[in-house]
Design a protein around this motif. Structure first.
Motif, mmCIF file in Angstrom:
data_model
loop_
_atom_site.group_PDB
_atom_site.id
_atom_site.type_symbol
_atom_site.label_atom_id
_atom_site.label_comp_id
_atom_site.label_asym_id
_atom_site.label_seq_id
_atom_site.Cartn_x
_atom_site.Cartn_y
_atom_site.Cartn_z
ATOM 1 N N HIS A 82 0.926 -1.191 0.120
ATOM 2 C CA HIS A 82 0.124 0.100 0.056
ATOM 3 C C HIS A 82 0.888 1.286 -0.011
ATOM 4 O O HIS A 82 1.862 1.315 0.429
ATOM 5 C CB HIS A 82 -0.899 -0.099 1.361
ATOM 6 N N ALA A 84 0.963 4.685 1.875
ATOM 7 C CA ALA A 84 0.480 4.907 3.205
ATOM 8 C C ALA A 84 0.819 6.296 3.601
ATOM 9 O O ALA A 84 1.818 6.911 3.043
ATOM 10 C CB ALA A 84 0.873 3.807 4.089
ATOM 11 N N ARG A 98 -4.149 4.008 4.424
ATOM 12 C CA ARG A 98 -3.724 3.541 3.261
ATOM 13 C C ARG A 98 -4.351 3.894 1.914
ATOM 14 O O ARG A 98 -5.734 4.085 2.041
ATOM 15 C CB ARG A 98 -4.065 1.661 3.298
ATOM 16 N N PHE A 110 0.341 -1.606 -5.953
ATOM 17 C CA PHE A 110 0.181 -1.518 -4.845
ATOM 18 C C PHE A 110 -1.614 -1.809 -4.857
ATOM 19 O O PHE A 110 -2.010 -1.875 -6.021
ATOM 20 C CB PHE A 110 0.244 0.004 -4.342
ATOM 21 N N ARG A 111 -1.860 -1.965 -3.807
ATOM 22 C CA ARG A 111 -3.729 -2.474 -3.607
ATOM 23 C C ARG A 111 -3.913 -1.237 -3.209
ATOM 24 O O ARG A 111 -3.293 -0.703 -2.227
ATOM 25 C CB ARG A 111 -3.555 -3.779 -2.824
ATOM 26 N N GLY A 113 -6.418 0.866 -0.377
ATOM 27 C CA GLY A 113 -6.822 0.769 0.955
ATOM 28 C C GLY A 113 -8.440 0.487 0.805
ATOM 29 O O GLY A 113 -8.982 0.919 -0.091
#
Length: 226
Positions: A82, A84, A98, A110-111, A113
């Motif tokens: 993430h 962040a 995130r 990235f993923r 949040g």
């Protein structure tokens, strides 16, 4: 509450040096909260290794926050993976938020949040955002629904798109009647940002700019909220 936005000189991938620069910015700002840009501790380097919250390289920033009573909101990649916001105080570092709305290049690594986040600072409720979040109306709506006084965002914006940051901040401030603080990278910060926008600022709930940095790295500005 005194709130500041900082755009420190960033050395790509050099977390130790960047943490020291963040610490100097915290000491210079004289603020209760200091907001830093997106991925401020690594630079906008989408392949940067993730950072644990107990990374010893962050010790100088923790020490600066302890000396000044500051909450620093710094950007870093974290496990998950993430983008962040780290909340740094004299007591240490915690993962505060995130990023929910990713750009196309970011989504390859990235993923997103899954939830908005708010921090309580001396009775002031500070909602958190990162860059593209600010351009997604639903993000501000979901964050504001939690009850906020401030919408604080770290961004990486190119100089040619500097006006976009202003438009978004004004829209969020006036739509939700909140203070808006945006910390924007200045100078070169990796990831294709050979000329980042700078011009970090603070907007009133009426959408007026009350503090504005220039385009050079190393600047910070602040405002007293009341």
């Amino acid at each position: 509450m005194r709130l500041a936005v900082a755009q420190p000189l960033c050395v790509p991938l050099d977390v130790a040096q960047n943490a020291r620069t963040h610490a100097a910015a915290v000491r210079a700002a004289g603020a209760r909260v200091v907001v830093f840009p997106e991925l401020s501790l690594t630079g906008y380097e989408l392949e940067a290794p993730v950072m644990p919250v107990d990374d010893p390289r962050l010790a100088p920033l923790v020490e600066a926050c302890a000396e000044t009573g500051t909450l620093a909101l710094a950007g870093a990649p974290v496990a998950g993976d993430h983008i962040a916001v780290l909340a740094v105080t004299g007591a240490g570092v915690t993962l505060a938020y995130r990023k929910m709305c990713l750009g196309a290049a970011e989504a390859r690594r990235f993923r997103p949040g899954d939830a908005p986040a708010v921090l309580d600072v001396d009775g002031w409720r500070v909602g958190l955002a990162v860059c593209k979040d600010t351009g997604v109306t639903a993000h501000a709506e979901r964050t504001a629904a939690l009850g906020i006084d401030v919408y604080a965002a770290g961004v990486a914006q190119s100089a040619r798109d500097a006006a976009v940051m202003d438009q978004r901040a004004h829209r969020i401030a006036t739509a939700h009647r909140v203070w808006v603080a945006v910390a924007s990278f200045a100078g070169s910060t990796g990831g294709g940002f050979t000329e980042a926008a700078g011009r970090s600022g603070v907007w009133t709930p009426e959408g007026e700019v009350v503090a504005r940095a220039g385009t050079e790295p190393g600047e910070s500005v602040g405002a007293s909220l009341g």
